[in-house]
Scaffold this motif. Structure first.
Motif, PDB file in Angstrom:
ATOM      1  N   SER A 155      17.457 -50.028  15.576  1.00 47.16           N
ATOM      2  CA  SER A 155      17.835 -48.442  14.994  1.00 47.16           C
ATOM      3  C   SER A 155      17.635 -47.837  14.531  1.00 47.16           C
ATOM      4  O   SER A 155      16.687 -47.949  12.987  1.00 47.16           O
ATOM      5  CB  SER A 155      19.068 -48.824  14.728  1.00 47.16           C
ATOM      6  OG  SER A 155      19.319 -48.956  12.941  1.00 47.16           O
ATOM      7  N   LEU A 156      16.669 -46.554  15.114  1.00 49.64           N
ATOM      8  CA  LEU A 156      15.258 -46.120  14.539  1.00 49.64           C
ATOM      9  C   LEU A 156      16.015 -44.374  14.369  1.00 49.64           C
ATOM     10  O   LEU A 156      15.954 -44.229  15.373  1.00 49.64           O
ATOM     11  CB  LEU A 156      13.958 -45.686  15.503  1.00 49.64           C
ATOM     12  CG  LEU A 156      12.936 -45.360  14.479  1.00 49.64           C
ATOM     13  CD1 LEU A 156      12.560 -46.663  13.173  1.00 49.64           C
ATOM     14  CD2 LEU A 156      11.667 -45.471  15.911  1.00 49.64           C
ATOM     15  N   MET A 157      15.334 -43.771  13.193  1.00 43.87           N
ATOM     16  CA  MET A 157      15.935 -42.616  13.332  1.00 43.87           C
ATOM     17  C   MET A 157      14.167 -42.302  13.095  1.00 43.87           C
ATOM     18  O   MET A 157      13.669 -42.679  11.956  1.00 43.87           O
ATOM     19  CB  MET A 157      16.514 -41.735  11.727  1.00 43.87           C
ATOM     20  CG  MET A 157      17.073 -41.085  11.920  1.00 43.87           C
ATOM     21  SD  MET A 157      18.157 -39.766  10.778  1.00 43.87           S
ATOM     22  CE  MET A 157      16.818 -39.591   9.478  1.00 43.87           C
ATOM     23  N   ILE A 158      14.022 -40.575  13.239  1.00 48.10           N
ATOM     24  CA  ILE A 158      12.809 -39.931  13.296  1.00 48.10           C
ATOM     25  C   ILE A 158      13.041 -38.911  12.611  1.00 48.10           C
ATOM     26  O   ILE A 158      13.732 -38.141  12.516  1.00 48.10           O
ATOM     27  CB  ILE A 158      11.974 -39.965  14.912  1.00 48.10           C
ATOM     28  CG1 ILE A 158      11.979 -41.226  15.745  1.00 48.10           C
ATOM     29  CG2 ILE A 158      10.870 -38.721  14.819  1.00 48.10           C
ATOM     30  CD1 ILE A 158      11.215 -40.820  17.050  1.00 48.10           C
ATOM     31  N   ALA A 159      11.723 -38.484  11.220  1.00 49.24           N
ATOM     32  CA  ALA A 159      12.424 -37.806  10.522  1.00 49.24           C
ATOM     33  C   ALA A 159      10.784 -37.144  10.811  1.00 49.24           C
ATOM     34  O   ALA A 159       9.419 -37.326  10.275  1.00 49.24           O
ATOM     35  CB  ALA A 159      11.913 -37.800   9.069  1.00 49.24           C
ATOM     36  N   GLY A 160      10.790 -35.871  11.373  1.00 43.42           N
ATOM     37  CA  GLY A 160       9.749 -34.792  11.083  1.00 43.42           C
ATOM     38  C   GLY A 160       9.852 -33.187  11.602  1.00 43.42           C
ATOM     39  O   GLY A 160      10.984 -33.752  12.748  1.00 43.42           O
TER      40      GLY A 160
ATOM     41  N   VAL B 210      18.097 -43.408  17.178  1.00 44.77           N
ATOM     42  CA  VAL B 210      19.939 -42.959  17.442  1.00 44.77           C
ATOM     43  C   VAL B 210      20.104 -41.257  16.334  1.00 44.77           C
ATOM     44  O   VAL B 210      21.064 -40.846  17.041  1.00 44.77           O
ATOM     45  CB  VAL B 210      21.155 -43.857  15.924  1.00 44.77           C
ATOM     46  CG1 VAL B 210      20.147 -45.108  16.719  1.00 44.77           C
ATOM     47  CG2 VAL B 210      19.486 -43.836  14.804  1.00 44.77           C
ATOM     48  N   GLY B 211      19.088 -40.985  16.166  1.00 46.05           N
ATOM     49  CA  GLY B 211      18.714 -39.991  15.608  1.00 46.05           C
ATOM     50  C   GLY B 211      17.419 -38.869  15.543  1.00 46.05           C
ATOM     51  O   GLY B 211      16.445 -40.086  15.160  1.00 46.05           O
ATOM     52  N   VAL B 212      17.203 -37.329  15.411  1.00 38.79           N
ATOM     53  CA  VAL B 212      16.263 -37.111  14.888  1.00 38.79           C
ATOM     54  C   VAL B 212      16.063 -35.949  13.902  1.00 38.79           C
ATOM     55  O   VAL B 212      17.217 -35.527  14.276  1.00 38.79           O
ATOM     56  CB  VAL B 212      15.745 -36.086  16.262  1.00 38.79           C
ATOM     57  CG1 VAL B 212      13.920 -35.468  15.846  1.00 38.79           C
ATOM     58  CG2 VAL B 212      14.921 -37.654  17.472  1.00 38.79           C
ATOM     59  N   ALA B 213      15.409 -35.548  12.699  1.00 44.86           N
ATOM     60  CA  ALA B 213      16.518 -35.134  11.717  1.00 44.86           C
ATOM     61  C   ALA B 213      15.156 -34.060  11.535  1.00 44.86           C
ATOM     62  O   ALA B 213      13.897 -34.501  11.191  1.00 44.86           O
ATOM     63  CB  ALA B 213      16.625 -35.396  10.455  1.00 44.86           C
TER      64      ALA B 213
ATOM     65  N   LYS C 266      25.381 -40.660   8.219  1.00 47.05           N
ATOM     66  CA  LYS C 266      25.957 -40.384   9.235  1.00 47.05           C
ATOM     67  C   LYS C 266      25.552 -42.030  10.416  1.00 47.05           C
ATOM     68  O   LYS C 266      26.593 -42.528  10.971  1.00 47.05           O
ATOM     69  CB  LYS C 266      25.936 -39.823  10.116  1.00 47.05           C
ATOM     70  CG  LYS C 266      27.326 -39.299  11.018  1.00 47.05           C
ATOM     71  CD  LYS C 266      26.901 -37.880  11.217  1.00 47.05           C
ATOM     72  CE  LYS C 266      27.911 -38.220  13.148  1.00 47.05           C
ATOM     73  NZ  LYS C 266      27.711 -36.764  13.617  1.00 47.05           N
ATOM     74  N   LEU C 267      24.515 -42.295  10.419  1.00 43.72           N
ATOM     75  CA  LEU C 267      23.932 -43.010  11.354  1.00 43.72           C
ATOM     76  C   LEU C 267      23.468 -43.952  11.009  1.00 43.72           C
ATOM     77  O   LEU C 267      23.767 -45.506  12.292  1.00 43.72           O
ATOM     78  CB  LEU C 267      22.440 -42.799  12.414  1.00 43.72           C
ATOM     79  CG  LEU C 267      22.870 -40.669  13.225  1.00 43.72           C
ATOM     80  CD1 LEU C 267      21.634 -40.488  13.776  1.00 43.72           C
ATOM     81  CD2 LEU C 267      24.275 -40.624  14.746  1.00 43.72           C
ATOM     82  N   LYS C 268      23.732 -44.375   9.580  1.00 40.77           N
ATOM     83  CA  LYS C 268      23.394 -45.430   9.432  1.00 40.77           C
ATOM     84  C   LYS C 268      21.480 -46.659   9.905  1.00 40.77           C
ATOM     85  O   LYS C 268      22.421 -48.023  10.652  1.00 40.77           O
ATOM     86  CB  LYS C 268      24.004 -46.318   9.174  1.00 40.77           C
ATOM     87  CG  LYS C 268      25.208 -45.733   7.877  1.00 40.77           C
ATOM     88  CD  LYS C 268      26.606 -46.586   7.815  1.00 40.77           C
ATOM     89  CE  LYS C 268      27.376 -45.658   7.104  1.00 40.77           C
ATOM     90  NZ  LYS C 268      26.644 -45.660   6.187  1.00 40.77           N
ATOM     91  N   PRO C 269      20.594 -45.804  10.174  1.00 39.18           N
ATOM     92  CA  PRO C 269      19.644 -46.935  11.456  1.00 39.18           C
ATOM     93  C   PRO C 269      19.143 -47.643   9.893  1.00 39.18           C
ATOM     94  O   PRO C 269      18.996 -47.747   8.079  1.00 39.18           O
ATOM     95  CB  PRO C 269      18.313 -45.556  11.074  1.00 39.18           C
ATOM     96  CG  PRO C 269      18.512 -44.961  10.143  1.00 39.18           C
ATOM     97  CD  PRO C 269      19.926 -44.476   9.261  1.00 39.18           C
ATOM     98  N   HIS C 270      18.066 -48.689  10.655  1.00 36.58           N
ATOM     99  CA  HIS C 270      18.235 -49.830  10.076  1.00 36.58           C
ATOM    100  C   HIS C 270      16.392 -49.124   9.363  1.00 36.58           C
ATOM    101  O   HIS C 270      16.466 -49.650   8.443  1.00 36.58           O
ATOM    102  CB  HIS C 270      17.232 -50.957  10.699  1.00 36.58           C
ATOM    103  CG  HIS C 270      18.620 -51.819  12.071  1.00 36.58           C
ATOM    104  ND1 HIS C 270      18.403 -51.679  12.955  1.00 36.58           N
ATOM    105  CD2 HIS C 270      19.828 -52.504  11.268  1.00 36.58           C
ATOM    106  CE1 HIS C 270      19.332 -52.094  12.675  1.00 36.58           C
ATOM    107  NE2 HIS C 270      19.988 -53.248  12.058  1.00 36.58           N
ATOM    108  N   ILE C 271      15.875 -48.422   9.940  1.00 37.41           N
ATOM    109  CA  ILE C 271      14.321 -47.912   9.852  1.00 37.41           C
ATOM    110  C   ILE C 271      14.165 -46.486   9.563  1.00 37.41           C
ATOM    111  O   ILE C 271      15.069 -45.686  11.153  1.00 37.41           O
ATOM    112  CB  ILE C 271      13.199 -48.193  10.319  1.00 37.41           C
ATOM    113  CG1 ILE C 271      13.633 -49.534  10.366  1.00 37.41           C
ATOM    114  CG2 ILE C 271      12.332 -47.495  10.669  1.00 37.41           C
ATOM    115  CD1 ILE C 271      12.299 -50.203  10.789  1.00 37.41           C
ATOM    116  N   ILE C 272      13.855 -45.416   9.121  1.00 39.93           N
ATOM    117  CA  ILE C 272      13.301 -44.193   9.490  1.00 39.93           C
ATOM    118  C   ILE C 272      11.975 -44.381   9.226  1.00 39.93           C
ATOM    119  O   ILE C 272      10.724 -44.715   8.549  1.00 39.93           O
ATOM    120  CB  ILE C 272      14.070 -42.958   8.493  1.00 39.93           C
ATOM    121  CG1 ILE C 272      15.416 -43.077   8.314  1.00 39.93           C
ATOM    122  CG2 ILE C 272      13.978 -41.907   8.803  1.00 39.93           C
ATOM    123  CD1 ILE C 272      15.805 -41.988   7.208  1.00 39.93           C
TER     124      ILE C 272
END
Length: 264
Positions: free
Chosen positions: A6-11, A33-36, A48-54
């Motif tokens: 599970s990956l979240m992208i931040a940018g 799982v999400g983008v911030a 909230k999403l608890k991704p493995h990696i950001i």
């Protein structure tokens, strides 16, 4: 069942985000799982999403990686996501400071998507399996796995002078540690083994294939010993593929070790 990363992208670079989303759609084992797009949203969304990696893209203003990482460092370690930073800034002092805050990979852009995906997989496996696993903290288990694997390989004619010998042993170690979950060798194991031995995935694949081919030619019946104990009678009517052979060998190694050693 294989574990999804599970990956979240931040940018806040919309073009970069869209490009990354398109890239990851092509990989079966990575789930975005999400983008911030701001500092505050990164922390809240991650909780909230608890991704493995950001995956943190730091090129744009409004994404202050130092502040973000310090905020996450307040969280209990076992509950924190892992961080991979993408940046165009190759300043050594900055990289040193970022790594000191717990970032697992600091990647300089531009870089190929294959490199990025490999790094994501490596970070995930090394942390969630190797560092959290109890199995290989016991040197006796390491020795037992290596000993059993070596004996089985010797018995079927795959000897230490073959390059494929050490790569097969490494693959078995990974699979034992992961309880057999990472069977797509070309996607996960080959890149990890290649990095370990300073070679390429293609050479790892070719060396393993040649080792199996060599043993097959020497002893056309070598597969029967594997089939007999692993219960996969139909698998080796002909020379097995790398995946077939390694999975069968893994089953044999695991069956020779006390099952309690495989519990997390």
């Amino acid at each position: 069942m294989e574990t999804m990363i599970s990956l979240m992208i931040a940018g806040n670079n919309q073009f970069m985000i869209e490009m990354l989303l398109e890239v990851f759609e092509n990989y079966y084992d990575i789930d975005v799982v999400g983008v911030a797009k701001s500092n505050l949203k990164i922390v809240d969304l991650a909780m909230k999403l608890k991704p493995h990696i950001i995956l943190l893209d730091t090129i744009e203003p409004g994404i202050r990686e130092i502040n973000i990482l310090k905020e996450f460092n307040k969280i209990k370690k076992d509950n924190r996501p892992l961080f991979i930073v993408l940046s165009e800034d190759g300043n050594n002092e900055k990289i040193k400071n970022i790594i000191a805050l717990g970032v697992k990979e600091y990647l300089i852009k531009p870089l190929g998507t294959d490199v990025l995906v490999t790094k994501i997989r490596q970070v995930f496996i090394e942390y969630y399996y190797f560092k959290r696993s109890k199995l290989f903290r016991n040197p006796d288990i390491i020795q037992e796995v290596n000993s059993i694997t070596s004996e089985l390989l010797y018995n079927i004619g795959i000897l230490p002078h073959l390059f494929g010998y050490k790569y097969i042993k490494e693959a078995i170690s990974y699979m034992v540690n992961n309880q057999g979950e990472y069977k797509p060798l070309n996607k996960v194991l080959y890149p990890l083994i290649a990095e370990e031995f300073g070679t390429t995935s293609d050479r790892v694949e070719r060396s393993i294939r040649n080792a199996i081919k060599s043993a097959w030619k020497k002893n056309r019946n070598f597969d029967k010993s594997i089939v007999k104990e692993s219960g996969i009678l139909e698998m080796f009517d002909k020379k097995p593929t790398n995946s077939q052979f390694i999975v069968a060998l893994f089953d044999l190694v695991k069956s020779n070790i006390d099952n309690t050693n495989f519990k997390k």
